[in-house]
Design a protein around this motif. Structure first.
Motif, mmCIF file in Angstrom:
data_model
loop_
_atom_site.group_PDB
_atom_site.id
_atom_site.type_symbol
_atom_site.label_atom_id
_atom_site.label_comp_id
_atom_site.label_asym_id
_atom_site.label_seq_id
_atom_site.Cartn_x
_atom_site.Cartn_y
_atom_site.Cartn_z
ATOM 1 N N MET A 120 -10.505 70.084 41.389
ATOM 2 C CA MET A 120 -9.124 69.774 41.743
ATOM 3 C C MET A 120 -8.140 69.883 40.591
ATOM 4 O O MET A 120 -6.960 70.120 40.814
ATOM 5 C CB MET A 120 -9.024 68.364 42.338
ATOM 6 C CG MET A 120 -9.549 68.232 43.736
ATOM 7 S SD MET A 120 -9.097 66.632 44.473
ATOM 8 C CE MET A 120 -9.767 66.852 46.120
ATOM 9 N N PHE A 121 -8.617 69.684 39.359
ATOM 10 C CA PHE A 121 -7.707 69.635 38.220
ATOM 11 C C PHE A 121 -8.012 70.750 37.220
ATOM 12 O O PHE A 121 -8.983 71.482 37.363
ATOM 13 C CB PHE A 121 -7.780 68.267 37.545
ATOM 14 C CG PHE A 121 -7.449 67.133 38.475
ATOM 15 C CD1 PHE A 121 -6.183 67.011 39.016
ATOM 16 C CD2 PHE A 121 -8.409 66.184 38.823
ATOM 17 C CE1 PHE A 121 -5.866 65.973 39.880
ATOM 18 C CE2 PHE A 121 -8.108 65.152 39.688
ATOM 19 C CZ PHE A 121 -6.827 65.041 40.211
ATOM 20 N N TYR A 184 -19.804 78.372 45.654
ATOM 21 C CA TYR A 184 -20.469 79.651 45.899
ATOM 22 C C TYR A 184 -20.869 80.256 44.567
ATOM 23 O O TYR A 184 -20.377 79.852 43.506
ATOM 24 C CB TYR A 184 -19.578 80.605 46.701
ATOM 25 C CG TYR A 184 -18.333 81.089 45.981
ATOM 26 C CD1 TYR A 184 -18.336 82.293 45.269
ATOM 27 C CD2 TYR A 184 -17.153 80.350 46.038
ATOM 28 C CE1 TYR A 184 -17.187 82.746 44.622
ATOM 29 C CE2 TYR A 184 -15.997 80.799 45.392
ATOM 30 C CZ TYR A 184 -16.028 81.996 44.699
ATOM 31 O OH TYR A 184 -14.901 82.442 44.052
ATOM 32 N N VAL A 185 -21.785 81.209 44.624
ATOM 33 C CA VAL A 185 -22.306 81.807 43.398
ATOM 34 C C VAL A 185 -21.946 83.284 43.345
ATOM 35 O O VAL A 185 -21.958 83.987 44.366
ATOM 36 C CB VAL A 185 -23.827 81.591 43.295
ATOM 37 C CG1 VAL A 185 -24.568 82.343 44.403
ATOM 38 C CG2 VAL A 185 -24.352 82.003 41.929
ATOM 39 N N CYS A 223 -23.332 71.091 38.381
ATOM 40 C CA CYS A 223 -23.831 72.437 38.671
ATOM 41 C C CYS A 223 -22.866 73.508 38.180
ATOM 42 O O CYS A 223 -23.261 74.464 37.506
ATOM 43 C CB CYS A 223 -24.129 72.594 40.156
ATOM 44 S SG CYS A 223 -22.698 72.404 41.268
ATOM 45 N N ILE A 224 -21.602 73.361 38.502
ATOM 46 C CA ILE A 224 -20.617 74.384 38.136
ATOM 47 C C ILE A 224 -20.345 74.400 36.637
ATOM 48 O O ILE A 224 -20.173 75.459 36.037
ATOM 49 C CB ILE A 224 -19.312 74.190 38.952
ATOM 50 C CG1 ILE A 224 -18.315 75.325 38.654
ATOM 51 C CG2 ILE A 224 -18.671 72.844 38.704
ATOM 52 C CD1 ILE A 224 -17.105 75.314 39.565
ATOM 53 N N CYS A 225 -20.325 73.244 36.008
ATOM 54 C CA CYS A 225 -19.984 73.185 34.588
ATOM 55 C C CYS A 225 -21.163 73.480 33.675
ATOM 56 O O CYS A 225 -20.967 73.937 32.539
ATOM 57 C CB CYS A 225 -19.368 71.826 34.253
ATOM 58 S SG CYS A 225 -17.670 71.638 34.873
ATOM 59 N N GLY A 235 -14.356 77.283 45.495
ATOM 60 C CA GLY A 235 -13.215 77.894 46.150
ATOM 61 C C GLY A 235 -12.474 78.801 45.184
ATOM 62 O O GLY A 235 -13.052 79.447 44.310
ATOM 63 N N LYS A 236 -11.149 78.824 45.305
ATOM 64 C CA LYS A 236 -10.324 79.623 44.393
ATOM 65 C C LYS A 236 -9.875 78.813 43.180
ATOM 66 O O LYS A 236 -9.470 79.377 42.171
ATOM 67 C CB LYS A 236 -9.093 80.147 45.136
ATOM 68 C CG LYS A 236 -9.403 81.128 46.253
ATOM 69 C CD LYS A 236 -8.119 81.590 46.942
ATOM 70 C CE LYS A 236 -8.429 82.580 48.061
ATOM 71 N NZ LYS A 236 -7.189 83.022 48.757
#
Length: 248
Positions: A120-121, A184-185, A223-225, A235-236
């Motif tokens: 979000m940020f 998503y990957v 997971c993402i970081c 997302g975008k």
């Protein structure tokens, strides 16, 4: 004893720094939460819980673990909360938690650390993050000194906005926002499985070498970081943003 939960390292850093000052053992709760291990643990002097702020309260997965686990010995419980800006009125709910466990609430101490909520940020680059951490050091040491002295954390003013954020906004935030649907990957995925390893809810599995998210997510952003190839997006919003791991 210092207990901590951390997705991207902010709370781990704060817990370890407090431990160095106070000389207390520091325990990472990741495996206990992931394995739903509610085995009783014991401390003689006091308990310190260091946790990130999720929607102006402690993460619900940590709250569940604290509710279910018998913390024997000392009845004194301190909370140190890392946040991007404010912990809101988290203390009200932590006080209730302590009461339910028949423990003495010793206060909640917020520590402003670099923003890690990439869903979000905007996350900082390394230089910006280090500057925020440098500014946080005095507050971390103040919290550690109060714990070492056996006192309580001073109460902080609570605004109407704080009450709303920790109350109705938190109640709405989880069902509306806390899900894995937008993860998503990309093709840059190297099939290392790191994302599955760092998920505290075992919500990620690999299928044909690529991560697939289930329906149980706490938005810790691990997971993402922590993806070594920055192959995961949310997302975008996350596109082009620095991945945040505490640089200290």
């Amino acid at each position: 004893m210092i207990l901590y939960f951390s997705g991207t390292g902010n709370s781990a850093y704060v817990a370890e720094r407090i431990g160095r000052v106070t000389g207390e053992p520091v325990v990472d709760l990741f495996e206990k939460i992931r394995d739903r291990d509610f085995t009783p643990i014991h401390a003689d002097d006091h308990w310190v819980v260091v946790a990130p702020t999720y929607a102006w309260r402690i993460p619900r997965i940590l709250q569940e673990w604290l509710k279910e686990t018998d913390l024997s010995g000392s009845r004194k419980l301190y909370f140190v909360m890392t946040c991007g800006g404010s912990a809101g009125n988290a203390g009200k709910y932590l006080q209730r938690l302590c009461a339910s466990k028949k423990m003495a609430y010793c206060g909640c101490f917020p520590i402003v650390m670099p923003e890690n909520y990439i869903a979000m940020f905007t996350t900082p680059d390394r230089e910006e993050a280090l500057a925020v951490i440098d500014r946080a050091e005095a507050a971390i040491d103040q919290a550690a000194a109060l714990i070492a002295a056996g006192g309580t954390f001073p109460p902080r003013p609570v605004t109407v906005t704080d009450r709303l954020n920790s109350g109705i906004v938190n109640d709405l935030f989880y069902p509306m926002c806390v899900h894995a649907k937008k993860f998503y990957v990309k093709d840059s995925c190297i099939s290392c499985g790191k994302c599955a390893q760092v998920c505290p809810l075992r919500n990620i599995r690999l299928e044909r070498g690529r991560p697939v998210w289930g329906g149980d997510c706490t938005h810790c952003m691990a997971c993402i970081c922590r993806c070594p190839s920055a192959a995961i997006e949310y997302g975008k919003h996350s596109v082009g943003l620095p991945r945040y791991i505490c640089p200290k």
